[in-house]
Scaffold this motif. Structure first.
Motif, PDB file in Angstrom:
ATOM      1  N   ASN A 179      12.816  55.198  37.876  1.00  0.00           N
ATOM      2  CA  ASN A 179      12.999  55.086  39.317  1.00  0.00           C
ATOM      3  C   ASN A 179      14.169  55.970  39.708  1.00  0.00           C
ATOM      4  O   ASN A 179      14.979  56.379  38.855  1.00  0.00           O
ATOM      5  N   SER A 180      14.277  56.294  40.986  1.00  0.00           N
ATOM      6  CA  SER A 180      15.355  57.163  41.445  1.00  0.00           C
ATOM      7  C   SER A 180      15.737  56.807  42.864  1.00  0.00           C
ATOM      8  O   SER A 180      15.003  56.110  43.578  1.00  0.00           O
ATOM      9  N   CYS A 181      16.902  57.305  43.252  1.00  0.00           N
ATOM     10  CA  CYS A 181      17.428  57.028  44.587  1.00  0.00           C
ATOM     11  C   CYS A 181      18.293  58.197  45.024  1.00  0.00           C
ATOM     12  O   CYS A 181      19.030  58.773  44.217  1.00  0.00           O
ATOM     13  N   ASP A 182      18.192  58.569  46.278  1.00  0.00           N
ATOM     14  CA  ASP A 182      19.087  59.544  46.900  1.00  0.00           C
ATOM     15  C   ASP A 182      19.926  58.822  47.939  1.00  0.00           C
ATOM     16  O   ASP A 182      19.420  57.961  48.666  1.00  0.00           O
ATOM     17  N   GLY A 183      21.203  59.191  48.012  1.00  0.00           N
ATOM     18  CA  GLY A 183      22.046  58.551  49.012  1.00  0.00           C
ATOM     19  C   GLY A 183      23.516  58.726  48.715  1.00  0.00           C
ATOM     20  O   GLY A 183      23.920  59.541  47.877  1.00  0.00           O
ATOM     21  N   LEU A 195      24.022  54.427  45.881  1.00  0.00           N
ATOM     22  CA  LEU A 195      23.611  54.594  44.482  1.00  0.00           C
ATOM     23  C   LEU A 195      24.088  53.428  43.624  1.00  0.00           C
ATOM     24  O   LEU A 195      23.368  52.961  42.739  1.00  0.00           O
ATOM     25  N   ARG A 196      25.318  52.959  43.878  1.00  0.00           N
ATOM     26  CA  ARG A 196      25.824  51.801  43.130  1.00  0.00           C
ATOM     27  C   ARG A 196      24.977  50.570  43.415  1.00  0.00           C
ATOM     28  O   ARG A 196      24.656  49.797  42.502  1.00  0.00           O
ATOM     29  N   GLU A 197      24.627  50.369  44.667  1.00  0.00           N
ATOM     30  CA  GLU A 197      23.814  49.210  45.030  1.00  0.00           C
ATOM     31  C   GLU A 197      22.422  49.312  44.409  1.00  0.00           C
ATOM     32  O   GLU A 197      21.863  48.312  43.942  1.00  0.00           O
ATOM     33  N   PHE A 198      21.870  50.507  44.394  1.00  0.00           N
ATOM     34  CA  PHE A 198      20.563  50.725  43.769  1.00  0.00           C
ATOM     35  C   PHE A 198      20.614  50.374  42.288  1.00  0.00           C
ATOM     36  O   PHE A 198      19.740  49.670  41.767  1.00  0.00           O
ATOM     37  N   LEU A 199      21.646  50.839  41.581  1.00  0.00           N
ATOM     38  CA  LEU A 199      21.778  50.545  40.156  1.00  0.00           C
ATOM     39  C   LEU A 199      21.905  49.044  39.918  1.00  0.00           C
ATOM     40  O   LEU A 199      21.235  48.477  39.040  1.00  0.00           O
TER      41      LEU A 199
END
Length: 376
Positions: free
Chosen positions: A36-40, A45-49
């Motif tokens: 999975n991946s996230c841009d921001g 990014l910390r919240e996504f992780l």
């Protein structure tokens, strides 16, 4: 043996993106279980992780791409206190990358305290640069805490491109190129010059700011410009850092956010001038690399921009026919995935090589584990 297999989490953080992949890793093979991946922003990014970790079962190891830690090798290093201190020490040279990496490492340590974490260094490829490429014409006594030399970056991407071209050449029945240039065009951009399997030069140097024009970084500029801004325009060091890392490059040239897709879609005189400048600076770097090599046997192009923007590839390579580099325009426009781009008349091979940093990080981890097994 089955017992030697591990589930490894790849944590590949860029300046504004995070790619995660859980992989089943054996001695010399691996498969991706989940990704999975996230841009921001860094906060996003910390919240996504944190969200993803809560949904995943703990793994046996975590591999982090680390942009800058000084002079390091391609051998992954366990993230103990000394390694974390080293990454923090070099954070001023990679302000968009190192602080975020440390935050992500801390988040994983909090949620999975028993899991071993390792740094895979993006500059490790350049540890053996020859002195003629590694040094600056500056007094050696300057900056003892952060020695002044060319450290190089995007090493994982360039090593991935090198491996890809070796495989493509064999599959095409061509000799492996001895004089090779890998071009990485994404949000960050760089070019690496190879002779056989050794790196002999690269465009990025002491920090990821140098070299080619990038999305929000200017690349190489006259050192007198930052001196002028500090001394005569009243700019602070923090303000200058923000300008050079976040508001320069294509963003400054086009008046947008620096995303090449937006620049190409705009179609304005300003955006067209930005594209022309970007490609001319890249072409100048290619010419310099060819001169250092005394010719070129193969060029590979990768990265988000390099892989998905045929117009940029065409403009970058335009006018190099006298140097033996001839692009097949129609093949370039239709190209997708690992494939050749050179015309039949070209003396140099040209390859489109999508980068696989996950595979390269795992390859280096496998090599480290094999070395440890053999030393027992």
């Amino acid at each position: 043996m089955q017992s030697e297999r591990q589930v490894v989490l790849i944590c590949n953080a860029g300046s504004s993106s995070l790619k995660l992949a859980a992989c089943d890793v054996g001695r010399d093979d691996f498969s991706v279980r989940w990704q999975n991946s996230c841009d921001g922003s860094a906060r996003e990014l910390r919240e996504f992780l944190a969200t993803e970790l809560r949904q995943l079962e703990p793994v046996q190891a975590v591999l982090h791409r680390i942009v800058h830690a000084g002079l390091v090798s391609e051998i992954p290093q366990r993230l103990d206190g000394d390694a974390l201190a080293r990454i923090a020490h070099w954070a001023p040279m990679a302000p968009l990358h190192n602080p975020l990496a440390l935050q992500l490492i801390a988040e994983i340590a909090q949620q999975w305290p028993q899991v071993s974490q390792f740094a895979v260094f993006d500059s490790g490829l350049y540890a053996q640069l020859p002195p003629v490429a590694a040094h600056f014409a500056l007094p050696k006594s300057l900056s003892p805490r952060w020695p002044l030399r060319r450290y190089g970056f995007h090493g994982l991407a360039h090593r991935s491109q090198w491996r890809g071209v070796q495989q493509l050449s064999v599959a095409a029945g061509l000799p492996a190129p001895r004089r090779f240039i890998s071009v990485q065009l994404g949000s960050g951009c760089s070019m690496t010059t190879w002779r056989d399997d050794q790196v002999i030069d690269t465009t990025m140097s002491f920090s990821p700011l140098d070299g080619l024009v990038m999305a929000t970084r200017a690349g190489s500029i006259d050192p007198g410009i930052p001196l002028h801004l500090l001394g005569n325009e009243g700019m602070t060091v923090d303000e200058l850092t923000t300008v050079l890392t976040e508001h320069s490059g294509l963003a400054a040239l086009s008046g947008g956010d620096g995303d090449m897709r937006s620049v190409l879609a705009a179609g304005t005189a300003e955006s067209e001038a930005a594209v022309a400048f970007y490609c001319q600076q890249g072409r100048k770097a290619l010419g310099a690399a060819i001169a250092v090599l005394g010719g070129v046997d193969a060029i590979s192009i990768g990265g988000g921009v390099g892989e998905h923007q045929p117009r940029i590839r065409e403009m970058l390579l335009a006018g190099l026919e006298e140097l033996g580099v001839t692009l097949d325009v129609e093949r370039n426009r239709k190209a997708s995935g690992m494939t050749s781009l050179h015309a039949d008349s070209s003396r140099s091979q040209i390859w489109l090589t999508p980068v696989n940093e996950t595979a390269e990080m795992i390859c280096q981890y496998q090599t480290m584990r094999q070395t440890l097994r053999e030393s027992r």
